[in-house]
Enzyme design. Structure first.
Site, PDB file in Angstrom:
ATOM      1  N   SER A   1       1.105  -1.130  -0.167  1.00  0.00           N
ATOM      2  CA  SER A   1      -0.032  -0.029   0.242  1.00  0.00           C
ATOM      3  C   SER A   1       0.920   1.230   0.119  1.00  0.00           C
ATOM      4  O   SER A   1       1.985   1.350   0.605  1.00  0.00           O
ATOM      5  CB  SER A   1      -0.835   0.008   1.199  1.00  0.00           C
TER       6      SER A   1
ATOM      7  N   TYR B   1      -1.392  -0.756  10.355  1.00  0.00           N
ATOM      8  CA  TYR B   1      -1.597  -1.049   8.841  1.00  0.00           C
ATOM      9  C   TYR B   1      -0.335  -0.658   8.025  1.00  0.00           C
ATOM     10  O   TYR B   1       0.457  -1.372   7.435  1.00  0.00           O
ATOM     11  CB  TYR B   1      -2.926  -0.455   8.259  1.00  0.00           C
TER      12      TYR B   1
END
Length: 212
Positions: free
Chosen positions: A144, A157
């Protein structure tokens, strides 16, 4: 890109990028194996739709990436289904719990690390063996943009996705001599239907679940 005769395993296949990645690989000639944490009955419609789009059978395996024994069982099932071993592994499944640092729970942090980083390591480690023997393989880790730059409320995350980039680099250097490549893709927000087969009960239990 012609991938006729290749077998691809895509995690988090039941929505968002997982479905789109599987569709593209199928249209490129791959046989698709998909995994997600839903039971087969819940995802029947989704898999049938994907099969119609791909014009090939999509084989589905249930697996909870939070549980190591579930991943081990999955690997054994796929080894039996594909004795020659898969050719392409796409570690796409993911989970995110957005919260301020002071409110972040250790349980939530552990889940993000387990699904986003430990599970890709486990799957890559297992399926690399058959790729190495064949002298060809592709491992693709969906990281990501948050793994490259931080974002508010995404400490766990971001940490997991940054770790996934590091894992990719380590595997790539070690695997290259055997004809196996390992790459990481770092998308930002993607305009896809994140969860196409989430049940009402699942929604209540995992309201922050994401596969991309």
């Amino acid at each position: 890109m012609a991938l006729n005769g290749k077998t691809a395993l895509v995690t988090g296949i039941c929505g968002g990028m997982g479905s789109e990645i599987a569709r593209y690989l199928a249209l490129s000639g791959c046989t698709i194996l998909g995994i997600d944490r839903y039971d087969a009955e819940t995802v029947t419609d989704n898999i049938e739709k994907l099969t119609q789009i791909c014009k090939k059978e999509v084989r589905y395996f249930e697996c909870n990436l939070l549980k190591r024994e579930s991943i081990t069982d999955l690997c054994q099932k796929i080894d039996s289904a594909v004795p020659a071993g898969i050719d392409i592994l796409v570690n796409n499944a993911g989970v995110v719990f957005l919260d301020l640092l002071e409110n972040k729970t250790l349980e939530g942090f552990d889940e993000e690390i387990t699904v986003n980083l430990t599970a890709p390591f486990h799957l890559s480690k297992h399926f690399f063996v058959s790729m190495k023997k064949k002298g060809w393989g592709r491992i693709v880790n969906i990281s990501s943009a948050f793994g490259l730059v931080g974002s508010p409320k995404s400490t766990g995350y971001s940490a997991a996705k940054a770790g996934l980039i590091g894992l990719t680099r380590g595997i790539a250097v070690e695997a290259a001599q055997y004809g196996v490549t390992c790459n990481s893709i770092c998308p930002c927000t993607v305009d896809t239907n994140r969860e196409t087969c989430r049940s009402e009960s699942y929604e209540k239990e995992y309201h922050n679940y994401s596969d991309c």
